[in-house]
Each structure stands twice: as C-alpha cells, then as structure tokens.
Design an enzyme around this catalytic site. Structure first.
Site, PDB file in Angstrom:
ATOM      1  N   LYS A 110       0.798  -1.159  -0.006  1.00 46.76           N
ATOM      2  CA  LYS A 110      -0.004  -0.133   0.021  1.00 46.76           C
ATOM      3  C   LYS A 110       0.830   1.068   0.144  1.00 46.76           C
ATOM      4  O   LYS A 110       0.700   2.127  -0.697  1.00 46.76           O
ATOM      5  CB  LYS A 110      -1.040   0.134   1.016  1.00 46.76           C
ATOM      6  CG  LYS A 110      -1.830  -1.179   1.121  1.00 46.76           C
ATOM      7  CD  LYS A 110      -3.087  -1.304   2.024  1.00 46.76           C
ATOM      8  CE  LYS A 110      -4.158  -2.129   1.440  1.00 46.76           C
ATOM      9  NZ  LYS A 110      -4.327  -3.021   2.531  1.00 46.76           N
ATOM     10  N   LYS A 189      -7.494 -12.729 -12.711  1.00 43.46           N
ATOM     11  CA  LYS A 189      -7.967 -13.037 -11.099  1.00 43.46           C
ATOM     12  C   LYS A 189      -9.530 -12.020 -10.864  1.00 43.46           C
ATOM     13  O   LYS A 189      -9.331 -11.065 -11.050  1.00 43.46           O
ATOM     14  CB  LYS A 189      -7.105 -12.926  -9.930  1.00 43.46           C
ATOM     15  CG  LYS A 189      -7.770 -13.143  -8.612  1.00 43.46           C
ATOM     16  CD  LYS A 189      -6.757 -13.005  -7.408  1.00 43.46           C
ATOM     17  CE  LYS A 189      -7.475 -12.947  -6.230  1.00 43.46           C
ATOM     18  NZ  LYS A 189      -7.349 -12.678  -5.130  1.00 43.46           N
ATOM     19  N   LYS A 192     -12.649  -7.284  -6.669  1.00 44.53           N
ATOM     20  CA  LYS A 192     -13.201  -5.804  -6.650  1.00 44.53           C
ATOM     21  C   LYS A 192     -12.095  -4.970  -7.086  1.00 44.53           C
ATOM     22  O   LYS A 192     -12.670  -4.008  -7.930  1.00 44.53           O
ATOM     23  CB  LYS A 192     -13.764  -5.489  -5.330  1.00 44.53           C
ATOM     24  CG  LYS A 192     -14.848  -6.140  -4.864  1.00 44.53           C
ATOM     25  CD  LYS A 192     -15.202  -6.053  -3.522  1.00 44.53           C
ATOM     26  CE  LYS A 192     -14.326  -6.861  -2.608  1.00 44.53           C
ATOM     27  NZ  LYS A 192     -14.861  -8.125  -1.801  1.00 44.53           N
TER      28      LYS A 192
END
Ligand code: ADP
Ligand code: TRP
Length: 319
Positions: A110, A189, A192
């Site tokens: 991140k 894959k 979301k």
C-alpha cells in the site's frame, strides 16, 4: 478444536469470494466450534463513510447468513462488539518489534502505491493477532494474502508466552491450496480491485448482463472454438457436472455454437445455484430485527470469552 476467522466488510461478494473463501468457512463449521466475525475495526483503516460502513456491515451479515453460516454452530459477531480486543492489541503492541510490521507485505504494497498510511494500517496485523489470540483459536482459515499476518500472530503469541507464561494458544493457519483462482470477466483473477467481478447476489437482469460481458475471442458462430482457453468454460466448470462440461467442450470444438449460447448456459447455472441463498437472504432482509438481535447476542457471548482471556493477560503483565 476452535476455528476462527474474520472478514472485512469491503463490498458486494463475488464468485471469487464465494468459491475462494465463504464456502470453505461454511464447510469448516462441521469440524469444530467456530467463531466468525465482521472485521469492522479493521475496515476503519481505509476511512470509509460512516453510513457506507454501516450498510456494508449489515450486508455482509446477510450475505454470510444466506450462504450457510449455521448460527447453532457458529458464534457470528461484529469485531467491535468486543472492545476488549483493542486493549489486548495495546498489550501486544508492547511485545511487537516495529521492524516486524515494517516488513508486512500488505503494508509495504500500500505504501509503495503512494498511499499515505495511517497508524491503523501499520498496526493492522497486531489487531488481527489480538482477534485470534483473544479467543484461543486453533485453526484460522484465511486466503493466501493473509498468510504473513498469521505468521506475525504466531510470532507474537510465542514471544508473549515466553515472556509472561503460557497464556495464548499458538494458532495454525488453514490456507486451502487447492482452491482454484476464479477468473474474472477479463480472465484476470476476479477481484473488486480489478472491476471484473460477477456478484453472487444481483437481479436476474443484472446477472445476465454481467455474464454477457465476459470477454472472449471474436470467432464467428460457425467456427470451432477452444474450450480450454475460454473464461466462460472456466466459470461453467464451477457449477456444472463433468458430463455437462464435456458436452459444452464438444460443442465448442464442433462449431456452430456461439459464445452467446455458452454464456446463456452459464447464466442459467449461476442463477439456479444461488437461488436458495437468494431466497434466504431476502427472508433475512425482511427481518432485520432478527439479524441485529443475533449479532448482539453473539457479540455478548464472544465478549464474555474475551473478558476471561483479557483478565489472565492483565494479571500476567502486572496490571
Ligand atoms: P477482492 O480481491 O475482491 O478485494 P478480498 O481480497 O476481499 O477480495 O478476498 C476475500 C476472500 O476471497 C479471500 O479469502 C480471498 O482469498 C478470496 N478470493 C478473492 N478473490 C478470489 C478469486 N478470484 N478466486 C479465489 N478466491 C478469491
Ligand atoms: N485481515 C483479514 C482480511 O483482510 C480479516 C481479519 C481480521 C481476520 N482479523 C482476522 C482474518 C482474524 C482471520 C483472523 O481478510
């Protein structure tokens, strides 16, 4: 044996979540005493809108109850119903080397993307360790992406036990290796984050439209097609019997069978497969008092258990 896992309320569940996680969690319920919680404290690390968070928590509860959480076997609750977990996290923080957290992949990924981390995101694995250790879980089913967090939990449990006596159960991870990665609409894959999902609960019209958007090559109707390199067939395999899959493969190879036909067959399978769960979900959605009450009662049960662990921990550390 005690089985425990947490799920973040992060949006509408899709086929990947169902076959990769939800189904396993429901199957494991028969193997022991289960604790399953909605990780709403963890969800705060991304600073969601309060109204949106509330909605997602409720939807996740409905989704899991509809998909087979057995409330007679499983303590199904909200993480935040047990604020004791935050106190345990604080105590665990004091045996957590900063370097251990700095090496966590999910944190590094991140920050590498330029995301300005808050301290919650940094200490996310310590809260997760507290979740697991508070309830003396033996087995923790998680996806591959959580493997390192589980190792951190084990490290902290061992370190704490060495320092303060044998308080915590050192948990084992359960990371099913044979769970296929469910492909998304574009063949990557399903996730979301890639906006390529097929939600498990949607209207008939929306589901049909989504299935029709699965990417294929552009062979004409009459041409023979390759069933081994087609997303539609890959997804069809999740729902159809081996005979049905063989039949579809034969049609692909023979030609005069279009992707539209295959997609229609896939749509019908998905729609029928989730029919009982959709009905159960609608029933629950019409009876939200029942759902809230269930979460509240289960939260109390989890909290009683947590209080016992925490009082041993406090005594052990000298508080
Ligand atoms: P997403 O990638 O959509 O954000 P999450 O990371 O929230 O999904 O995953 C929740 C659970 O679902 C994890 O246990 C993960 O391993 C599983 N999962 C997600 N996508 C897939 C997929 N395409 N195939 C198999 N399992 C998946
Ligand atoms: N971090 C997990 C995830 O994102 C969710 C989670 C929170 C969890 N606490 C947990 C999973 C404890 C297992 C055990 O998927």
């Amino acid at each position: 044996m005690r089985i425990l896992t947490g799920i973040q309320p992060s949006g509408t569940p899709h086929l990947g979540n169902y076959f990769g996680a939800m189904r396993q969690v429901c199957e494991l319920q028969s193997k022991g005493e289960s604790f399953l919680f909605i990780a709403d404290y963890h969800a705060l690390t991304t600073n969601p809108e309060p109204e949106q968070l509330r909605e997602r928590i409720l939807n996740l509860a409905l989704d899991f109850l509809a998909c087979g959480v057995d409330v007679d076997k499983t303590v199904f609750f909200r993480q935040s119903a047990v604020p004791e977990v935050c106190e345990l996290m604080w105590i665990l923080n004091t045996v957590t080397p900063v370097g251990l957290l700095e090496r966590a992949h999910s944190y590094k990924d991140k920050t590498a993307k330029g995301f300005m981390p808050n301290n919650g995101l940094f200490s996310y694995p310590v809260l997760m360790a507290a979740d697991i250790l508070l309830y003396h879980a033996d087995l923790v089913p998680v996806g591959k992406d959580q493997k390192q967090h589980l190792e951190i939990t084990r490290d902290l449990a061992i370190k704490f036990n060495n320092e303060y006596g044998d308080i915590f159960t050192v948990p084992e991870g359960f990371i099913p290796e044979n769970v296929a990665i469910v492909p998304g609409l574009d063949g990557q894959k399903m996730s979301k984050s890639y906006h390529n999902t097929i939600p498990i609960f949607s209207t008939e019209k929306a589901l049909r439209k989504t299935v029709m958007n699965i990417v294929t090559d552009c062979k004409a109707l009459e041409e023979p097609k390759d069933p081994d390199n087609c997303n539609v067939v890959a997804l069809y395999k999740l729902f159809a019997s081996p005979e049905e899959v063989a039949e579809m493969a034969a049609r692909y190879r023979a030609g005069n069978y279009g992707y539209g036909h295959a997609k229609q067959a896939l749509f019908e399978k998905i729609w029928a497969f989730f029919e009982p769960m959709r009905a159960r979900r609608a029933e629950l959605a019409a009876n939200l008092d029942f759902v809230h009450e269930l979460l509240r009662k289960n939260g109390e049960r989890a909290r009683a258990e947590a209080a016992r662990t925490l009082s041993r921990v406090r005594r052990a550390v000298g508080l």
